[in-house]
Write an enzyme that holds these catalytic residues in place. Structure first.
Site, short mmCIF file in Angstrom:
data_model
loop_
_atom_site.label_atom_id
_atom_site.label_comp_id
_atom_site.label_asym_id
_atom_site.label_seq_id
_atom_site.Cartn_x
_atom_site.Cartn_y
_atom_site.Cartn_z
N ASP A 111 0.86 -1.18 0.00
CA ASP A 111 0.00 0.00 0.00
C ASP A 111 0.90 1.23 0.00
O ASP A 111 1.31 1.73 1.04
CB ASP A 111 -0.90 -0.03 1.23
CG ASP A 111 -2.04 0.98 1.13
OD1 ASP A 111 -2.04 1.78 0.18
OD2 ASP A 111 -2.91 0.98 2.01
N ALA A 112 1.21 1.70 -1.21
CA ALA A 112 2.18 2.78 -1.37
C ALA A 112 1.54 4.05 -1.92
O ALA A 112 2.06 5.14 -1.72
CB ALA A 112 3.29 2.34 -2.32
N LYS A 113 0.42 3.91 -2.64
CA LYS A 113 -0.29 5.04 -3.25
C LYS A 113 0.66 5.91 -4.07
O LYS A 113 0.67 7.13 -3.96
CB LYS A 113 -1.03 5.85 -2.19
CG LYS A 113 -2.09 5.03 -1.45
CD LYS A 113 -2.82 5.86 -0.42
CE LYS A 113 -3.90 5.04 0.27
NZ LYS A 113 -3.40 3.95 1.11
N ARG A 114 1.44 5.26 -4.92
CA ARG A 114 2.40 5.97 -5.75
C ARG A 114 1.73 6.51 -7.02
O ARG A 114 0.61 6.17 -7.35
CB ARG A 114 3.55 5.03 -6.12
CG ARG A 114 4.38 4.55 -4.94
CD ARG A 114 5.13 5.70 -4.27
NE ARG A 114 6.13 5.20 -3.34
CZ ARG A 114 5.99 5.21 -2.01
NH1 ARG A 114 4.89 5.69 -1.46
NH2 ARG A 114 6.96 4.75 -1.24
N THR A 138 -0.67 -0.10 -4.66
CA THR A 138 -1.74 0.88 -4.83
C THR A 138 -1.14 2.14 -5.45
O THR A 138 -0.02 2.54 -5.12
CB THR A 138 -2.41 1.23 -3.49
OG1 THR A 138 -1.42 1.72 -2.57
CG2 THR A 138 -3.09 0.01 -2.90
#
Length: 303
Positions: A111-114, A138
């Site tokens: 879960d990095a939301k890059r 993510t």
């Protein structure tokens, strides 16, 4: 506490041949455990049981206990990078050790939301997929398809694009109405709907899905109708109060690329709902194992 033999059974039952795509590996794991449960690793030092030190060593030890309890039941594990990045290089080293401890057949969603311009995204792909060994990540769609293309091009990996998130303030931007795109045949619609439509055509096929929160069941159903073939990662059940019924009804994909597989590409994330009871438990490991087993039973593979 989960015994070593139980953990080994969880690992051995999900061996997946190398080279298969992420959706195939996820389906194999979901069948093996009979569930679409994704166990989140969001370790807050302030919420650790009293027997664990409030430092990185205690955090890592607690995460290992979570992994041990989840091994026989979880369809995937989702570490949240921020909780490890907060400790700098030592925290990332801890995450690498935890990643190495996850059985090889268990998909790992970082879960990095890059999401950044293409050259940066290319290095993010190396960092997340190669250095950290993520099966999926993510990502944010804000910069458009071009920006995250390097994270979609790997046929053996996967990216979940933020669409309609589970937080209370999600609608501030995600519900803004965007103008019709006459050329594409898109009507005036909320931004989350436009994201769903666009993402359905991104990548080579089978490497992209959506993050859609359980706290917005009406929107979840709408998004499923707009993107019938995309895999969903659904946060928001458990501590955030999202209902399971709508998620199980609308979460599984109906057509390819994620459809026609057991579970329909659905993953439902639970974090605090599993670790919360451990804080005051006499045996935190047993509390985690029992909570994970309970959630796995409540989130069965329906089709």
């Amino acid at each position: 506490m989960t015994t070593e033999s139980e953990a080994e059974r969880g690992s051995q039952s999900v061996a997946v041949p190398a080279g298969r795509g992420y959706l195939d590996r996820l389906a194999a794991r979901s069948v093996a455990v009979g569930s679409v449960l994704c166990v989140g690793l969001d370790p807050d030092p302030a919420s650790l049981p009293a027997s664990f030190s409030r430092d990185l060593a205690g955090l890592e030890a607690f995460c290992r206990l979570v992994l041990e309890g989840a091994a026989p039941y979880a369809a995937a594990i989702k570490p949240n990078l921020a909780f490890f990045e907060a400790y700098g290089s030592a925290g990332m080293a801890s995450l690498e050790r935890l990643r190495a401890a996850i059985p090889s057949g268990v998909p790992v969603v970082m879960d990095a939301k890059r999401g950044d311009i293409g050259s940066t995204a290319a290095r993010q792909a190396v960092a997340l997929f190669d250095a950290l060994g993520a099966d999926a990540v993510t990502v944010s769609p804000y910069l458009g398809q071009e920006a995250i293309a390097p994270l979609l091009e790997r046929l053996d990996r996967f990216a979940y694009v933020l669409c309609r998130t589970s937080n209370s303030g999600a609608g501030e931007l995600q519900s803004l109405v965007v103008a019709a795109d006459v050329a594409a045949g898109f009507p005036d619609e909320p931004l989350y709907a436009r994201v769903a439509r666009r993402v359905a055509g991104w990548g080579p096929g089978g490497t992209v899905g959506l993050v859609v929160g359980a706290t917005a069941p009406v929107e979840l159903a709408e998004i499923r109708a707009l993107a019938p073939g995309l895999a969903f990662l659904v946060p928001g059940v458990g501590a955030q109060g999202g209902e399971i019924g709508p998620v199980l009804a609308e979460g599984p994909a109906r057509v390819q690329p994620a459809g026609a597989r057991p579970g329909g590409g659905l993953l439902v994330n639970v974090s605090r709902g599993i670790t919360g009871d451990a804080r005051l438990a006499t045996d935190p490991g047993e509390a985690i194992r029992a909570a994970t087993a309970d959630w796995a039973g409540r989130l069965p593979v329906l089709r």
